[in-house]
Design a protein around this motif. Structure first.
Motif, mmCIF file in Angstrom:
data_model
loop_
_atom_site.group_PDB
_atom_site.id
_atom_site.type_symbol
_atom_site.label_atom_id
_atom_site.label_comp_id
_atom_site.label_asym_id
_atom_site.label_seq_id
_atom_site.Cartn_x
_atom_site.Cartn_y
_atom_site.Cartn_z
ATOM 1 N N LEU A 6 0.825 -1.246 -0.140
ATOM 2 C CA LEU A 6 0.046 0.142 -0.001
ATOM 3 C C LEU A 6 1.097 1.257 0.049
ATOM 4 O O LEU A 6 0.503 2.174 -0.682
ATOM 5 N N LEU A 7 1.830 1.244 0.723
ATOM 6 C CA LEU A 7 3.011 2.415 0.757
ATOM 7 C C LEU A 7 3.452 2.727 -0.489
ATOM 8 O O LEU A 7 3.515 3.751 -1.058
ATOM 9 N N ARG A 8 3.938 1.541 -0.989
ATOM 10 C CA ARG A 8 4.522 1.597 -2.531
ATOM 11 C C ARG A 8 3.650 2.128 -3.427
ATOM 12 O O ARG A 8 3.966 2.873 -4.416
ATOM 13 N N TRP A 9 2.292 1.790 -3.347
ATOM 14 C CA TRP A 9 1.347 2.189 -4.353
ATOM 15 C C TRP A 9 1.031 3.811 -4.068
ATOM 16 O O TRP A 9 0.911 4.622 -5.007
ATOM 17 N N TYR A 10 0.823 4.165 -2.841
ATOM 18 C CA TYR A 10 0.607 5.552 -2.499
ATOM 19 C C TYR A 10 1.883 6.256 -3.110
ATOM 20 O O TYR A 10 1.579 7.513 -3.538
ATOM 21 N N ASN A 11 3.172 5.986 -2.964
ATOM 22 C CA ASN A 11 4.151 6.349 -3.610
ATOM 23 C C ASN A 11 4.152 6.566 -5.018
ATOM 24 O O ASN A 11 4.350 7.628 -5.577
ATOM 25 N N SER A 12 3.890 5.735 -5.388
ATOM 26 C CA SER A 12 4.228 5.453 -7.225
ATOM 27 C C SER A 12 2.848 6.155 -7.932
ATOM 28 O O SER A 12 3.013 7.047 -8.853
ATOM 29 N N GLU A 13 1.891 5.883 -7.203
ATOM 30 C CA GLU A 13 0.498 6.381 -7.941
ATOM 31 C C GLU A 13 -0.085 7.671 -7.439
ATOM 32 O O GLU A 13 -0.382 8.423 -8.288
ATOM 33 N N LEU A 14 0.169 8.146 -6.402
ATOM 34 C CA LEU A 14 -0.167 9.530 -5.698
ATOM 35 C C LEU A 14 0.963 10.426 -5.387
ATOM 36 O O LEU A 14 0.678 11.573 -5.072
ATOM 37 N N GLY A 15 2.023 9.861 -5.542
ATOM 38 C CA GLY A 15 3.185 10.857 -5.284
ATOM 39 C C GLY A 15 3.806 10.918 -3.798
ATOM 40 O O GLY A 15 4.333 11.847 -3.410
ATOM 41 N N PHE A 16 3.046 10.153 -2.913
ATOM 42 C CA PHE A 16 3.258 10.324 -1.420
ATOM 43 C C PHE A 16 4.709 10.012 -1.225
ATOM 44 O O PHE A 16 5.310 9.171 -1.840
ATOM 45 N N TYR A 27 12.409 2.905 17.472
ATOM 46 C CA TYR A 27 11.933 1.958 16.588
ATOM 47 C C TYR A 27 12.116 1.966 15.067
ATOM 48 O O TYR A 27 11.656 1.136 14.327
ATOM 49 N N SER A 28 13.194 2.856 14.817
ATOM 50 C CA SER A 28 13.607 3.133 13.292
ATOM 51 C C SER A 28 14.429 1.895 13.079
ATOM 52 O O SER A 28 15.738 2.061 13.123
ATOM 53 N N SER A 29 14.430 0.780 12.807
ATOM 54 C CA SER A 29 15.129 -0.393 12.486
ATOM 55 C C SER A 29 15.522 -0.069 10.867
ATOM 56 O O SER A 29 14.998 0.297 9.939
ATOM 57 N N LEU A 30 16.790 -0.738 10.769
ATOM 58 C CA LEU A 30 17.587 -0.603 9.282
ATOM 59 C C LEU A 30 16.709 -1.457 8.496
ATOM 60 O O LEU A 30 16.475 -1.407 7.193
ATOM 61 N N SER A 31 15.763 -2.527 8.764
ATOM 62 C CA SER A 31 14.812 -3.211 7.972
ATOM 63 C C SER A 31 13.805 -2.399 7.295
ATOM 64 O O SER A 31 13.354 -2.739 6.270
ATOM 65 N N TYR A 32 13.447 -1.324 7.887
ATOM 66 C CA TYR A 32 12.550 -0.060 7.265
ATOM 67 C C TYR A 32 13.081 0.277 6.060
ATOM 68 O O TYR A 32 12.195 0.585 5.036
ATOM 69 N N LEU A 33 14.571 0.342 5.958
ATOM 70 C CA LEU A 33 14.835 0.633 4.527
ATOM 71 C C LEU A 33 14.556 -0.250 3.414
ATOM 72 O O LEU A 33 14.635 0.272 1.933
ATOM 73 N N LYS A 34 14.272 -1.305 3.758
ATOM 74 C CA LYS A 34 14.183 -2.499 2.849
ATOM 75 C C LYS A 34 12.659 -2.769 2.362
ATOM 76 O O LYS A 34 12.419 -2.874 1.530
ATOM 77 N N ARG A 35 12.053 -2.646 3.519
ATOM 78 C CA ARG A 35 10.642 -2.922 3.426
ATOM 79 C C ARG A 35 9.742 -1.823 3.209
ATOM 80 O O ARG A 35 8.599 -2.193 2.356
ATOM 81 N N PHE A 36 10.153 -0.712 3.252
ATOM 82 C CA PHE A 36 9.180 0.553 2.922
ATOM 83 C C PHE A 36 9.668 1.107 1.685
ATOM 84 O O PHE A 36 10.938 1.363 1.367
ATOM 85 N N ALA A 37 8.673 1.998 0.926
ATOM 86 C CA ALA A 37 9.207 2.674 -0.344
ATOM 87 C C ALA A 37 9.494 4.266 0.232
ATOM 88 O O ALA A 37 8.909 5.036 0.274
ATOM 89 N N LEU A 38 10.832 4.206 0.809
ATOM 90 C CA LEU A 38 11.288 5.563 1.492
ATOM 91 C C LEU A 38 11.534 6.355 0.534
ATOM 92 O O LEU A 38 12.041 6.068 -0.627
ATOM 93 N N THR A 39 11.535 7.710 0.876
ATOM 94 C CA THR A 39 12.216 8.804 0.103
ATOM 95 C C THR A 39 13.218 9.659 0.993
ATOM 96 O O THR A 39 14.308 10.289 0.424
#
Length: 128
Positions: A6-16, A27-39
């Motif tokens: 869903l986050l990837r979709w928000y990023n690609s389709e809606l520009g979030f 709670y900011s884990s290194l795994s977030y870098l891989k799991r989420f579509a971060l900018t």
């Protein structure tokens, strides 16, 4: 659809744009870098406060910036208060800063006046 999809979709389709706040703490884990579509990674102010005197803080900030660079992420340093901190972060290079160096927290009315007076000078990105 899972949360990450869903986050990837928000990023690609809606520009979030998605940022991890206070990166490197809690709670900011290194795994977030891989799991989420971060900018953007917002580097926690606890690493910035003593960056001029503490080699470990400097090393941690440098490592975060290098990880972000290798993943095409923007970096933002929180809690920048002095020109010396700003110059060091510019040389690392950190893309953006946030903190008392520019201004203490402002009301909406005062923020509007501040931006009218200082405009793009206070909003510039530090590095390409």
């Amino acid at each position: 659809m899972g949360f990450e999809a869903l986050l990837r979709w928000y990023n690609s389709e809606l520009g979030f744009k998605i940022a991890v706040d206070d990166f490197g703490t809690g709670y900011s884990s290194l795994s977030y870098l891989k799991r989420f579509a971060l900018t953007k990674l917002k580097i926690d102010q606890s690493f910035i406060q003593d960056i001029l005197n503490d080699k470990d803080d400097k090393a941690i900030v440098s490592a975060i910036i290098n990880i972000a660079k290798s993943m095409d992420l923007i970096t933002l340093a929180e809690g920048v208060e002095t020109v010396e901190q700003l110059k060091l972060l510019e040389n690392m290079p950190c893309h953006e800063i946030q903190g008392y160096y520019y201004s203490k927290p402002l009301s909406a009315e005062n923020a509007t006046t501040f931006l009218e007076l200082h405009g793009a000078n206070c909003l510039k990105q530090l590095a390409p």
